[in-house]
Design an enzyme around this catalytic site. Structure first.
Site, PDB file in Angstrom:
ATOM      1  N   TYR A 150      43.479  33.887  36.453  1.00 39.71           N
ATOM      2  CA  TYR A 150      42.793  34.432  35.286  1.00 39.71           C
ATOM      3  C   TYR A 150      43.332  33.869  33.975  1.00 39.71           C
ATOM      4  O   TYR A 150      42.765  34.096  32.917  1.00 39.71           O
ATOM      5  CB  TYR A 150      42.904  35.961  35.271  1.00 39.71           C
ATOM      6  CG  TYR A 150      42.061  36.642  36.325  1.00 39.71           C
ATOM      7  CD1 TYR A 150      41.563  35.943  37.416  1.00 39.71           C
ATOM      8  CD2 TYR A 150      41.775  37.987  36.243  1.00 39.71           C
ATOM      9  CE1 TYR A 150      40.806  36.559  38.389  1.00 39.71           C
ATOM     10  CE2 TYR A 150      41.015  38.624  37.212  1.00 39.71           C
ATOM     11  CZ  TYR A 150      40.537  37.898  38.283  1.00 39.71           C
ATOM     12  OH  TYR A 150      39.785  38.531  39.241  1.00 39.71           O
ATOM     13  N   LYS A 197      47.424  34.862  50.507  1.00 43.31           N
ATOM     14  CA  LYS A 197      46.701  33.937  51.381  1.00 43.31           C
ATOM     15  C   LYS A 197      47.599  32.740  51.663  1.00 43.31           C
ATOM     16  O   LYS A 197      47.266  31.586  51.374  1.00 43.31           O
ATOM     17  CB  LYS A 197      45.384  33.503  50.740  1.00 43.31           C
ATOM     18  CG  LYS A 197      44.286  34.541  50.851  1.00 43.31           C
ATOM     19  CD  LYS A 197      43.774  34.718  52.288  1.00 43.31           C
ATOM     20  CE  LYS A 197      43.011  33.499  52.762  1.00 43.31           C
ATOM     21  NZ  LYS A 197      42.499  33.697  54.157  1.00 43.31           N
ATOM     22  N   ASP A 230      42.455  38.856  52.873  1.00 43.17           N
ATOM     23  CA  ASP A 230      41.109  39.053  53.400  1.00 43.17           C
ATOM     24  C   ASP A 230      41.111  40.060  54.551  1.00 43.17           C
ATOM     25  O   ASP A 230      40.227  40.923  54.639  1.00 43.17           O
ATOM     26  CB  ASP A 230      40.473  37.734  53.829  1.00 43.17           C
ATOM     27  CG  ASP A 230      41.376  36.878  54.711  1.00 43.17           C
ATOM     28  OD1 ASP A 230      42.559  37.235  54.894  1.00 43.17           O
ATOM     29  OD2 ASP A 230      40.893  35.842  55.216  1.00 43.17           O
ATOM     30  N   ASP A 255      42.524  42.292  41.787  1.00 40.87           N
ATOM     31  CA  ASP A 255      41.258  42.678  41.167  1.00 40.87           C
ATOM     32  C   ASP A 255      40.278  43.154  42.230  1.00 40.87           C
ATOM     33  O   ASP A 255      39.653  44.213  42.112  1.00 40.87           O
ATOM     34  CB  ASP A 255      40.691  41.476  40.406  1.00 40.87           C
ATOM     35  CG  ASP A 255      39.517  41.843  39.503  1.00 40.87           C
ATOM     36  OD1 ASP A 255      39.093  43.017  39.511  1.00 40.87           O
ATOM     37  OD2 ASP A 255      39.037  40.954  38.790  1.00 40.87           O
ATOM     38  N   ASP A 259      39.434  47.346  43.252  1.00 44.02           N
ATOM     39  CA  ASP A 259      38.073  47.875  43.182  1.00 44.02           C
ATOM     40  C   ASP A 259      37.643  48.451  44.524  1.00 44.02           C
ATOM     41  O   ASP A 259      36.979  49.494  44.592  1.00 44.02           O
ATOM     42  CB  ASP A 259      37.093  46.774  42.758  1.00 44.02           C
ATOM     43  CG  ASP A 259      37.114  46.520  41.263  1.00 44.02           C
ATOM     44  OD1 ASP A 259      37.856  47.235  40.555  1.00 44.02           O
ATOM     45  OD2 ASP A 259      36.395  45.623  40.795  1.00 44.02           O
TER      46      ASP A 259
END
Length: 389
Positions: A150, A197, A230, A255, A259
């Site tokens: 970001y 990851k 994931d 992020d 959520d």
């Protein structure tokens, strides 16, 4: 994730209040009534400074946050934020939300904390997940807030775009310390999952190695596990209680996962958050990084829900998430652990069903008919009762 403590001897501190847009000022106004009661009960004094950030700042200053407000945020012990944005600023550049990002960078509030639990056991049925799967879920998701994809030098061309996904050792170490410190505030220490990851990303392999180094050296009593981000996203739906404890992850994965975890409980109207400049200290001690003048850690506190322009000004907004954000502020920035527990207990009592001994006062997002004022008055009454004011 509450930690028990005796009545606070803290005397308040310097508070910057940025009510934001649409329902932001409405719910901030009600939450501050709870702070009034705490001042009355404890003798604490909070110096309150109000200013603008977001759409209202754009209207007045042509910028989502001014340099003056950024400077105030650096000097405050804590920032209490409403919600920014709305359709009337949809094409504005900078956009309303950019002000909050700039405050985060200026304050270096690098660790975003989002609890995932049911404030009231009576609301478990509102989750989109089957009750037998979601019941008892209780974890804290910590998202690294100031690095990764970001930020950095971005490239945006007509046929090419690039967002460098970069992390330095210091950025990884400090957020790992937040996770370890929070885990150690419980007896026995809470388990920690580090989500990455590492199977495909070099930045994740560095992340995983450094997180393990920090825990091996500084938090040897904490159980640390690795989880690919994931697969974690899937398992939070199928086995959410398996991750009760603490999850720490980078900006991008945080992020997405925050959520997702926000959706597990069925209502954004009950979800608070904190962004911290250091690891919170245990009751009776002080933080080693990000310390404010009140003896806590500098932070910004806000509800997860947005500015909800569709109900703005109608007296329908649920103030509970803003009030729960206030509880996080009391705990982490002002070391008022007992008062934070009281606020959370009051929210639970107000929301609990009458069958469970509660008041069953609920706004429309929770299937009830109460308005903002009715919910707020019920919360104030419970806080007064618990603090014997």
């Amino acid at each position: 994730m509450a930690t028990n403590g005796s009545a606070s001897k803290q005397k308040g501190g310097k508070l910057l209040i940025l009510p934001g847009d649409h329902i932001g000022p409405e719910v901030v106004h009600e939450a501050l009534k709870i702070l009034d009661i705490i001042e009355e009960s404890t003798g604490a004094q909070f110096e309150r400074d109000f200013d603008l950030c977001g759409g209202r700042s754009l209207d007045k200053h042509k910028d989502s946050v001014t340099e003056a407000v950024l400077k105030k945020s650096e000097e405050a012990d804590a920032v209490f934020f409403g919600s920014a944005g709305g359709p009337e600023w949809g094409h504005s550049q900078p956009n309303p939300e950019s002000g909050l990002l700039r405050i985060r960078l200026r304050m270096q509030i690098f660790a975003n904390l989002r609890p995932c639990n049911f404030v009231s056991k009576s609301l478990v049925h509102r989750s989109p997940i089957k009750e037998e799967i979601i019941k008892g879920v209780d974890f804290m998701l910590i998202r690294e807030n100031c690095g990764g994809a970001y930020y950095g030098n971005k490239i945006e061309e007509e046929d090419y775009g690039c967002d460098p996904w970069e992390y330095k050792r210091s950025e990884i170490e400090r957020v790992a310390r937040v996770a370890g410190a929070l885990a150690m505030q419980h007896d026995p220490p809470l388990p920690v999952w580090s989500a990455d990851k590492a199977n495909v990303l070099a930045s994740s392999r560095v992340w995983r190695r450094i997180v393990h180094e920090v825990f091996d050296k500084e938090f040897p009593k904490v159980t640390l596990r690795d989880q690919l981000a994931d697969s974690l996203a899937m398992l939070l739906i199928t086995k959410p209680t398996a991750f009760n404890g603490i999850i720490v992850t980078d900006n991008t994965f945080g992020d997405i996962l925050s959520d997702e975890s926000g959706g597990l409980t069925g209502s954004l109207g009950l979800l608070p958050s904190a962004s911290l400049a250091g690891a919170p200290a245990a009751p009776g001690s002080e933080p080693t990084q990000g310390r404010n003048n009140a003896g806590g850690v500098r932070g910004l506190y806000e509800p997860v829900h947005g500015s909800a322009p569709d109900i703005s000004g109608k007296g329908l907004a649920n103030p509970a998430a803003q009030v729960l954000s206030l509880a996080m502020m009391l705990r982490y920035s002002f070391n008022m652990h007992r008062e934070a527990d009281v606020v959370e207990e009051a929210v639970a009592k107000v929301l609990d069903s009458k069958e469970d001994g509660g008041l069953e006062v609920r706004t429309g997002d929770l299937g009830g008919r109460a308005g903002t004022r009715e919910m707020s008055e019920a919360l104030q009454g419970e806080v007064r009762r618990l603090l014997k004011v």
